[in-house]
Design a protein around this motif. Structure first.
Motif, PDB file in Angstrom:
ATOM      1  N   TYR A   1      -2.342  -5.462   6.531  1.00 40.73           N
ATOM      2  CA  TYR A   1      -1.476  -4.781   5.574  1.00 40.73           C
ATOM      3  C   TYR A   1      -1.551  -3.280   5.822  1.00 40.73           C
ATOM      4  O   TYR A   1      -2.636  -2.704   5.893  1.00 40.73           O
ATOM      5  N   TRP A   2      -0.381  -2.662   5.902  1.00 43.22           N
ATOM      6  CA  TRP A   2      -0.295  -1.235   6.190  1.00 43.22           C
ATOM      7  C   TRP A   2       0.623  -0.543   5.204  1.00 43.22           C
ATOM      8  O   TRP A   2       1.654  -1.096   4.809  1.00 43.22           O
ATOM      9  N   GLY A   3       0.256   0.673   4.841  1.00 47.29           N
ATOM     10  CA  GLY A   3       1.129   1.507   4.036  1.00 47.29           C
ATOM     11  C   GLY A   3       1.931   2.441   4.915  1.00 47.29           C
ATOM     12  O   GLY A   3       1.707   2.530   6.123  1.00 47.29           O
ATOM     13  N   GLN A   4       2.859   3.151   4.310  1.00 42.26           N
ATOM     14  CA  GLN A   4       3.574   4.174   5.064  1.00 42.26           C
ATOM     15  C   GLN A   4       2.650   5.378   5.217  1.00 42.26           C
ATOM     16  O   GLN A   4       1.639   5.480   4.534  1.00 42.26           O
ATOM     17  N   GLY A   5       2.918   6.229   6.129  1.00 51.08           N
ATOM     18  CA  GLY A   5       2.022   7.344   6.383  1.00 51.08           C
ATOM     19  C   GLY A   5       2.284   8.535   5.483  1.00 51.08           C
ATOM     20  O   GLY A   5       3.334   8.651   4.836  1.00 51.08           O
ATOM     21  N   THR A   6       1.299   9.416   5.444  1.00 50.86           N
ATOM     22  CA  THR A   6       1.442  10.688   4.754  1.00 50.86           C
ATOM     23  C   THR A   6       1.008  11.788   5.730  1.00 50.86           C
ATOM     24  O   THR A   6      -0.025  11.681   6.381  1.00 50.86           O
ATOM     25  N   GLN A   7       1.825  12.828   5.816  1.00 49.63           N
ATOM     26  CA  GLN A   7       1.603  13.868   6.818  1.00 49.63           C
ATOM     27  C   GLN A   7       0.541  14.860   6.352  1.00 49.63           C
ATOM     28  O   GLN A   7       0.603  15.371   5.231  1.00 49.63           O
ATOM     29  N   VAL A   8      -0.396  15.141   7.246  1.00 54.97           N
ATOM     30  CA  VAL A   8      -1.389  16.191   7.023  1.00 54.97           C
ATOM     31  C   VAL A   8      -1.228  17.215   8.140  1.00 54.97           C
ATOM     32  O   VAL A   8      -1.273  16.873   9.321  1.00 54.97           O
ATOM     33  N   THR A   9      -1.030  18.460   7.756  1.00 49.64           N
ATOM     34  CA  THR A   9      -0.873  19.544   8.727  1.00 49.64           C
ATOM     35  C   THR A   9      -1.899  20.619   8.431  1.00 49.64           C
ATOM     36  O   THR A   9      -1.963  21.129   7.313  1.00 49.64           O
ATOM     37  N   VAL A  10      -2.698  20.944   9.438  1.00 51.45           N
ATOM     38  CA  VAL A  10      -3.722  21.970   9.298  1.00 51.45           C
ATOM     39  C   VAL A  10      -3.359  23.111  10.250  1.00 51.45           C
ATOM     40  O   VAL A  10      -3.405  22.953  11.467  1.00 51.45           O
ATOM     41  N   SER A  11      -2.985  24.220   9.670  1.00 56.73           N
ATOM     42  CA  SER A  11      -2.509  25.339  10.486  1.00 56.73           C
ATOM     43  C   SER A  11      -2.680  26.643   9.735  1.00 56.73           C
ATOM     44  O   SER A  11      -2.562  26.680   8.510  1.00 56.73           O
ATOM     45  N   SER A  12      -2.953  27.684  10.493  1.00 50.01           N
ATOM     46  CA  SER A  12      -3.041  29.008   9.888  1.00 50.01           C
ATOM     47  C   SER A  12      -1.689  29.718   9.958  1.00 50.01           C
ATOM     48  O   SER A  12      -1.558  30.825   9.457  1.00 50.01           O
TER      49      SER A  12
ATOM     50  N   SER B   1      -4.803   9.503  -1.199  1.00 50.28           N
ATOM     51  CA  SER B   1      -4.955   8.313  -2.021  1.00 50.28           C
ATOM     52  C   SER B   1      -4.182   7.172  -1.390  1.00 50.28           C
ATOM     53  O   SER B   1      -3.119   7.381  -0.793  1.00 50.28           O
ATOM     54  N   CYS B   2      -4.707   5.967  -1.550  1.00 51.98           N
ATOM     55  CA  CYS B   2      -4.032   4.752  -1.111  1.00 51.98           C
ATOM     56  C   CYS B   2      -4.013   3.802  -2.300  1.00 51.98           C
ATOM     57  O   CYS B   2      -5.055   3.250  -2.661  1.00 51.98           O
ATOM     58  N   ALA B   3      -2.854   3.645  -2.907  1.00 55.11           N
ATOM     59  CA  ALA B   3      -2.712   2.781  -4.068  1.00 55.11           C
ATOM     60  C   ALA B   3      -2.193   1.421  -3.628  1.00 55.11           C
ATOM     61  O   ALA B   3      -1.249   1.334  -2.840  1.00 55.11           O
TER      62      ALA B   3
ATOM     63  N   LEU C   1       0.833  -1.194   0.000  1.00 57.04           N
ATOM     64  CA  LEU C   1       0.000   0.000   0.000  1.00 57.04           C
ATOM     65  C   LEU C   1       0.870   1.247   0.000  1.00 57.04           C
ATOM     66  O   LEU C   1       1.884   1.303   0.704  1.00 57.04           O
ATOM     67  N   GLN C   2       0.466   2.233  -0.764  1.00 56.82           N
ATOM     68  CA  GLN C   2       1.196   3.484  -0.853  1.00 56.82           C
ATOM     69  C   GLN C   2       0.225   4.633  -0.646  1.00 56.82           C
ATOM     70  O   GLN C   2      -0.637   4.877  -1.486  1.00 56.82           O
ATOM     71  N   ALA C   3       0.359   5.330   0.464  1.00 58.17           N
ATOM     72  CA  ALA C   3      -0.495   6.485   0.733  1.00 58.17           C
ATOM     73  C   ALA C   3       0.187   7.745   0.230  1.00 58.17           C
ATOM     74  O   ALA C   3       1.409   7.888   0.320  1.00 58.17           O
ATOM     75  N   SER C   4      -0.610   8.659  -0.287  1.00 57.00           N
ATOM     76  CA  SER C   4      -0.086   9.923  -0.786  1.00 57.00           C
ATOM     77  C   SER C   4      -1.164  10.997  -0.690  1.00 57.00           C
ATOM     78  O   SER C   4      -2.325  10.703  -0.404  1.00 57.00           O
TER      79      SER C   4
ATOM     80  N   ASN D   1      -7.267   0.206  -8.388  1.00 56.49           N
ATOM     81  CA  ASN D   1      -6.637  -0.301  -7.162  1.00 56.49           C
ATOM     82  C   ASN D   1      -6.329   0.831  -6.188  1.00 56.49           C
ATOM     83  O   ASN D   1      -5.265   0.863  -5.558  1.00 56.49           O
ATOM     84  N   THR D   2      -7.263   1.727  -6.039  1.00 55.82           N
ATOM     85  CA  THR D   2      -7.025   2.916  -5.226  1.00 55.82           C
ATOM     86  C   THR D   2      -8.227   3.234  -4.345  1.00 55.82           C
ATOM     87  O   THR D   2      -9.375   3.109  -4.786  1.00 55.82           O
ATOM     88  N   VAL D   3      -7.938   3.634  -3.122  1.00 49.60           N
ATOM     89  CA  VAL D   3      -8.945   4.133  -2.199  1.00 49.60           C
ATOM     90  C   VAL D   3      -8.620   5.584  -1.898  1.00 49.60           C
ATOM     91  O   VAL D   3      -7.449   5.960  -1.781  1.00 49.60           O
ATOM     92  N   TYR D   4      -9.646   6.391  -1.764  1.00 54.15           N
ATOM     93  CA  TYR D   4      -9.481   7.829  -1.537  1.00 54.15           C
ATOM     94  C   TYR D   4     -10.087   8.234  -0.193  1.00 54.15           C
ATOM     95  O   TYR D   4     -11.062   7.639   0.272  1.00 54.15           O
TER      96      TYR D   4
END
Length: 121
Positions: free
Chosen positions: A110-121, A20-22, A3-6, A76-79
């Motif tokens: 099965y786990w993918g690597q993580g993708t960082q989400v930052t929510v900031s003003s 996305s998770c491919a 799995l590849q998260a992006s 082959n992708t989940v969103y």
């Protein structure tokens, strides 16, 4: 299955991102997929899940009405569409897959690597 998260990034409060998770390496259409997130110093928590056919979805209360999980088995992708993001959504987001469908991290093999989400003003 691999799995590849992006799709992570930095966004202001109220903004949107689509993760996305491919998947590769196994019949993806037979697997349920879950999204989880982990903020610094906190345990990994469930965000959303979609069944193998996409007919069933499940959301954490904290994201219900703001996030939408969907899948395209032909690709082959989940969103994970994330709208009206809040600072408390800041975390590393992971996708996971398994023939079982559930909200506990222990369900997923099965786990993918993580993708960082930052929510900031």
């Amino acid at each position: 299955v691999q799995l590849q998260a992006s799709g992570g990034g930095s966004v202001q409060p109220g903004g949107s991102l689509r993760l996305s998770c491919a998947a590769s390496g196994r019949a993806f259409e037979n697997l349920a997929v879950g999204w989880f997130r982990q903020a610094p110093g906190k345990e990994r928590e469930f965000v959303a899940a979609v069944s193998w056919a996409g007919s069933s979805t499940y959301y954490a209360v904290s994201v219900r009405g703001r996030f939408t999980v969907s899948r395209d088995n032909a690709k082959n992708t989940v969103y994970l569409q994330m709208n009206r993001l809040k600072p408390e959504d800041t975390a590393v987001y992971y996708c996971a897959a398994d023939p079982r469908f559930g909200s506990s991290p222990s369900v997923y093999d099965y786990w993918g690597q993580g993708t960082q989400v930052t929510v900031s003003s």
